[in-house]
Write an enzyme that holds these catalytic residues in place. Sequence first.
Site, PDB file in Angstrom:
ATOM      1  N   ALA A  45       0.794  -1.234   0.000  1.00  0.00           N
ATOM      2  CA  ALA A  45       0.000   0.000   0.000  1.00  0.00           C
ATOM      3  C   ALA A  45       0.821   1.276   0.000  1.00  0.00           C
ATOM      4  O   ALA A  45       0.280   2.345  -0.242  1.00  0.00           O
ATOM      5  CB  ALA A  45      -0.892   0.008   1.240  1.00  0.00           C
ATOM      6  N   HIS A 279       0.648  -6.171 -23.172  1.00  0.00           N
ATOM      7  CA  HIS A 279      -0.221  -5.091 -23.659  1.00  0.00           C
ATOM      8  C   HIS A 279      -0.549  -5.249 -25.144  1.00  0.00           C
ATOM      9  O   HIS A 279      -1.711  -5.215 -25.541  1.00  0.00           O
ATOM     10  CB  HIS A 279       0.440  -3.723 -23.462  1.00  0.00           C
ATOM     11  CG  HIS A 279       0.886  -3.458 -22.053  1.00  0.00           C
ATOM     12  ND1 HIS A 279       0.133  -3.806 -20.967  1.00  0.00           N
ATOM     13  CD2 HIS A 279       2.010  -2.876 -21.559  1.00  0.00           C
ATOM     14  CE1 HIS A 279       0.773  -3.433 -19.864  1.00  0.00           C
ATOM     15  NE2 HIS A 279       1.913  -2.887 -20.194  1.00  0.00           N
TER      16      HIS A 279
HETATM   17  O1  LIG Z   1       3.544  -1.984 -18.250  1.00  0.00           O
HETATM   18  C1  LIG Z   1       4.263  -1.169 -18.754  1.00  0.00           C
HETATM   19  O2  LIG Z   1       3.724  -0.110 -19.427  1.00  0.00           O
HETATM   20  C2  LIG Z   1       4.420   1.136 -19.438  1.00  0.00           C
HETATM   21  C3  LIG Z   1       3.731   1.993 -20.474  1.00  0.00           C
HETATM   22  O3  LIG Z   1       2.464   2.315 -19.976  1.00  0.00           O
HETATM   23  P1  LIG Z   1       1.847   3.761 -20.164  1.00  0.00           P
HETATM   24  O4  LIG Z   1       0.556   3.680 -19.440  1.00  0.00           O
HETATM   25  O5  LIG Z   1       2.815   4.738 -19.570  1.00  0.00           O
HETATM   26  O6  LIG Z   1       1.705   3.940 -21.639  1.00  0.00           O
HETATM   27  C4  LIG Z   1       5.879   0.927 -19.751  1.00  0.00           C
HETATM   28  O7  LIG Z   1       6.578   2.146 -19.600  1.00  0.00           O
HETATM   29  C5  LIG Z   1       6.475  -0.081 -18.780  1.00  0.00           C
HETATM   30  O8  LIG Z   1       7.822  -0.328 -19.127  1.00  0.00           O
HETATM   31  C6  LIG Z   1       5.703  -1.380 -18.822  1.00  0.00           C
HETATM   32  O9  LIG Z   1       6.160  -2.252 -17.805  1.00  0.00           O
END
Ligand SMILES: O=C1O[C@H](COP(=O)(O)O)[C@@H](O)[C@H](O)[C@H]1O
Length: 803
Positions: A45, A279
């Site tokens: 947290a 992603h």
């Molecule tokens: O999960 C991740 O995503 C970010 C990019 O996310 P954003 O919301 O900033 O577009 C990335 O910078 C990071 O390395 C990765 O672990």
Amino acid sequence: MHFRARKKRVFSLCLGVVVVLFWFTTYALDDGKDISVSNVIIIGATGDLAKKYLWQGFFNLFVDLHTSSHHVNLIGASRVEYSEGSRQLTGILQDHVHCPDGLSDCSQLRKEFKQQVSYAQLKTQEDYAELCRKLNEQTTAKGMIEKGRLIYLSVPPFAYAEIVANINSVCRPPTSATWLKVVLEKPFGSDLRSAQTLAAEISKHLKEEEIYRIDHYLGKPGVRNILPFRISNRDILEPVWNHKHIEYVEIALKETLDVKGRISFYDKYGVIRDVMQNHLTEIMSLVAMEIPKDLNAVADRKLQLLRDVLPVRASQTVIGQYDDYHKDWMTELSQNPGNKSYTPTFGASALFINNHRWKGVPFVLMSGKKLQEKLSYVKIVFRNVAICPTSVSWLEDKLCEPRQIIFILSQSGFQFPEILVSENFPRPNLPENTFEAEAEEGKEFSVFGKHVSKYFIYSGMPGDAYTTLIRDCYHGNKANFVSTDSLIASWKIWDSVLQELHRTEPRIYRTDQSQSGWLNFQVIGHQLQFTVQKTEEEDAFMESSLTSSYFMLDVGSFRKQPLFRGSSETVVEELAKAIYSIALEAVKERGSFHIAFSGGTTPSALFSVLVQDYQEDFPWQKMHIWMVDERCVPRSDVRSNFNSLHNSLLKHIAIPHFNVHPMPTELINGLCSFDDKGPQVYAAEMNRLLPEDRLDFVLLGVGSDGHTASLFPDSAGVNETYHRVIITPDGPADGVRYRMSMTYYTINNARNIGILVLGSDKREIIKVLDNENELSYTKYPILGVIPVNGSLQWYIDELALSD
Ligand SMILES: O=C1O[C@H](COP(=O)(O)O)[C@@H](O)[C@H](O)[C@H]1O
């Protein structure tokens, strides 16, 4: 009189008691029963994620839900002791929790929220037990009903196993009427095997419906436009959403930030694991999945899509590393001069989907750190409808103009609208347009080569990904989270390329203007290549690598048997070539080809080569597939070898159903029940179908303890000389009690045996096997593999061979 007076007093007393009791039971208790509570525990947290997003997200949830009849009770927890932990938490709530969008004054709500938050130290199982006992007691004492318990794990994944075990044993809600949801943050493994192990560990303690794996991109407003747009424009899109009309799809996540300060984490992952496997693959599934009639089936369709994606190979991928990475890596990891990291900070891959809709369409996924802009998008590029020879100016003939649909997923500020559809499409169904930039006078700007006025646009709504996902989780919208099956399906897409690219030199890039175009790449057939040629420096490196035989196939011997060595890609290709020619010969001579595959992740690299390079030519119709071994788990279990075989090979090839021979681990009496005599059933099936009772090819691997098939060191299986197939206790602790395995009897009788060993994990065992002559097969069961009247070849990559 006296008596009467006493009687009256007693009566009024009794009446009083009755009235009080009546009031108490009718109002007080009933009132309590109408009050429900949701308990939220955030573990980790006081960490960065909690500070930046989670507390705000839970405050927004609190604002949605907290009423006089429903309480939201929040506990921030970490391993830090009480006074320090609660001090830090108070600071975070003070500085990082603001009014939700649309509420200008929320001071009262913030005050109430802070009153509902408490801190607990959670280190040992007793701590968990104590906290959850208190929650239960409070709920009962206040006469409330606990509606649900949401536990958010904002901690590194190595801590998951212990925490979920504690939740399961001492922190479950007391009745099944109260739901339990446990939220997990990525990374969910670093390759297929580690993801499977972690998933299996978590599944021991939590039911699938209780697991909420977050991919924060699935909460971004831009990403959440994709499915609704597809659904509400089904009539327009359905006829063109396929390989006949779409040339390619680009899915990009470009960042300007570097990874300075977090290289100790990043170096183990790199861009493929960090962004592309999760992603970008999730986003791809939203673009490409079939849309079900019943929207409850979205998760199933997503999974189906992921399973149809062909595993990515190194030839479909380009990688790069930004120039300063090396310097920061040396400093942050205290490296010695001369060492270098091969971790890519930029990557692009062309993915292909093996289904009717998407046949041959490249889905180009790319991501990079320290690029020139921060922008994530999906761009769907359509084939031109017509060639217009009669147009005086082709630009004026809408049919001849290129058409594209763009979803902007994440950007800095509000640079672009969120959805853009070329104006030469029929007008799509889009929410009312409010894009301000367009209204601004004189504002000229283009998106992907076209003025914004050439698109139908939707401006989009602001929204915070974590708030959205926290709400989804609370309300049980599971389709926006990553299920165990889709996690594994996604790792299966990426596992081979990760192995193949291990220690491959990434292209070094700078992001200044002088290097513009340096990372450009092109798709040629199924391959991806940089468009700009390498520098002399890079050429020199390649040359030295080639002379050091890293990429070239080399033939030698290993334990007195033929050895094929080289990069993992090269040895796997050589093995595929050998299997192909043995298959042709077997079909010619005996009318069929019988091969047995081992389980584990290594064969998946072979399967992707077979599927992609031999799809058209392999005699699939005459092939029979057997299994060297299998875990005694249901076939739907991710640990099942058949499950992997099916997803990486069987479903991509035209093999007749009856030519596939899964091991009979599930018969009448349960998993590998001795009464079912599964081994005898399998042996009899081989006996009936194998020409001359011999397999044409057996593919084996070697465990880091020297086991092969499911013949483990010093187990009874290594001394089995009579049976062809056995049930044996499991070796490594992967939560499975038994396995079924072919024995030396069957393996050694094969016409050809290939042993495939890939990756640095195998370096130690290969060193032992290479250097020691006097080893016993009981200790190193791979050494019991001695063909009786056939041949044996080793296929070992440089990573497993180098010191
Ligand atoms: O999960 C991740 O995503 C970010 C990019 O996310 P954003 O919301 O900033 O577009 C990335 O910078 C990071 O390395 C990765 O672990």
